[in-house]
Design an enzyme around this catalytic site. Structure first.
Site, PDB file in Angstrom:
ATOM      1  N   THR A  64       0.693  -1.133  -0.002  1.00 11.29           N
ATOM      2  CA  THR A  64       0.057  -0.053  -0.079  1.00 11.29           C
ATOM      3  C   THR A  64       0.962   1.407   0.091  1.00 11.29           C
ATOM      4  OG1 THR A  64      -0.256  -0.047   2.444  1.00 11.29           O
ATOM      5  CG2 THR A  64      -1.835  -1.182   1.224  1.00 11.29           C
ATOM      6  N   TYR A 127       0.817   1.544  -8.226  1.00 10.21           N
ATOM      7  CA  TYR A 127      -0.243   1.040  -7.135  1.00 10.21           C
ATOM      8  C   TYR A 127      -1.526   0.699  -7.630  1.00 10.21           C
ATOM      9  CZ  TYR A 127      -3.282   0.642  -3.103  1.00 10.21           C
ATOM     10  OH  TYR A 127      -4.472   0.329  -2.247  1.00 10.21           O
ATOM     11  N   LYS A 131      -3.254  -3.078  -8.198  1.00  9.62           N
ATOM     12  CA  LYS A 131      -4.862  -3.430  -7.475  1.00  9.62           C
ATOM     13  C   LYS A 131      -5.779  -3.999  -8.714  1.00  9.62           C
ATOM     14  CE  LYS A 131      -5.396  -3.423  -3.479  1.00  9.62           C
ATOM     15  NZ  LYS A 131      -5.485  -4.504  -2.618  1.00  9.62           N
TER      16      LYS A 131
END
Length: 281
Positions: A64, A127, A131
């Site tokens: 994250t 990121y 995802k």
């Protein structure tokens, strides 16, 4: 007794699930940190899952570090994409229910209306791309999975925007916060409860769902709410994102439409300010 495996146990969401777990003693809860469920080592991960033998998996573990991901692309994709595919495949082959947590960063921010589950994805940073790849792998390997996209998560645990604001507002006379990124915060205990409500429901409807608290605000407006609820005297100014450059671009608009999860699971989604007040109790 069904066994629930929670990955990312020391993160915000995993920690809040551990707070709720004693209220649900009908389940055997296994809270696994990154040493027990190693998302960056797929060979170890496979054997770890086989050792635990869960009936339900809450995959809250993820890479994250949004800005760091720009320079650690391989690691981000291993954790957020490849490990998710492996977990989803394991779930399908062993008849395990899987709830995978995803993010509003799968969107590019070009919308001006709340984004539903069918809205076009177009992530702007590594990121978000990792995802989204994880979502795709999850549904390809196991179409019976549930994916929950969430945004702006905060909690009494871990590092997050609310805790940073609480600290800065006590240390400084004045702070500036970006005012041109619009969305809605998610109080991690609310999302944790929603996940348990889904498991407790007799209704398992696979697919993608959105979950955040109600409200449409900027980070600046969120900071003003934190100031108000916390009773801080610090002056809060609003600045454009261009004045606060970061390695990873953020979507300027990522407000999530929650109609689907409210209808399918009859969930009541709290207003962001009501949940924020709980953070200060």
């Amino acid at each position: 007794m069904k066994k629930i495996l929670v990955t990312g146990a020391t993160g915000q969401l995993g920690s809040e699930l551990s707070v709720l777990a004693p209220s649900y003693p009908q389940y055997e809860w296994v809270f696994a940190d990154r040493t027990q469920i190693t998302l960056n080592n797929l060979e170890m991960l496979q054997s770890q899952l086989e050792a635990i033998l869960p009936d339900i998996i809450f995959n809250c573990g993820a890479y994250t570090a949004v800005d760091k991901a720009e320079s650690e692309k391989d690691l981000a994709f291993t954790v957020n994409h490849l490990s998710v595919g492996l977990i989803a495949k394991y779930a399908r082959e062993n008849n395990v229910k899987l709830i995978q947590i995803s993010t509003d960063y799968v969107f590019d921010g070009s919308s001006s209306v709340a984004l539903d589950e069918k809205a076009e994805t177009n992530p702007k940073n590594v990121y978000g791309k990792s995802k989204l790849a994880g979502e795709t792998a999850c549904l390809q390997e196991n179409p019976e999975s549930i994916i929950i996209r969430t945004s702006w998560v905060y909690s009494k645990f871990g590092n997050n925007f609310v805790k940073t604001m609480q600290r800065l507002m006590q240390e400084r006379d004045e702070i500036n916060v970006v005012n041109d990124q619009i969305g809605s915060p998610t109080y991690a205990p609310d999302l944790a409860q929603a996940m348990i409500d889904i498991i407790e429901s007799s209704n398992w409807v696979p697919g993608i769902y959105n979950y955040s608290n109600e409200g449409e605000i900027s980070w600046y407006e969120f900071a003003l709410s934190i100031k108000e609820v916390g009773g801080y005297s610090c002056k809060v100014g609003g600045i454009p994102s261009s004045s606060y450059p970061t390695p990873a671009k953020r979507p300027s608009f990522s407000l999530l439409d929650k109609k689907k999860i409210k209808i399918v699971y009859n969930l009541k989604v709290p207003n962001y300010k009501d949940s924020l007040r709980k953070m200060f109790v």
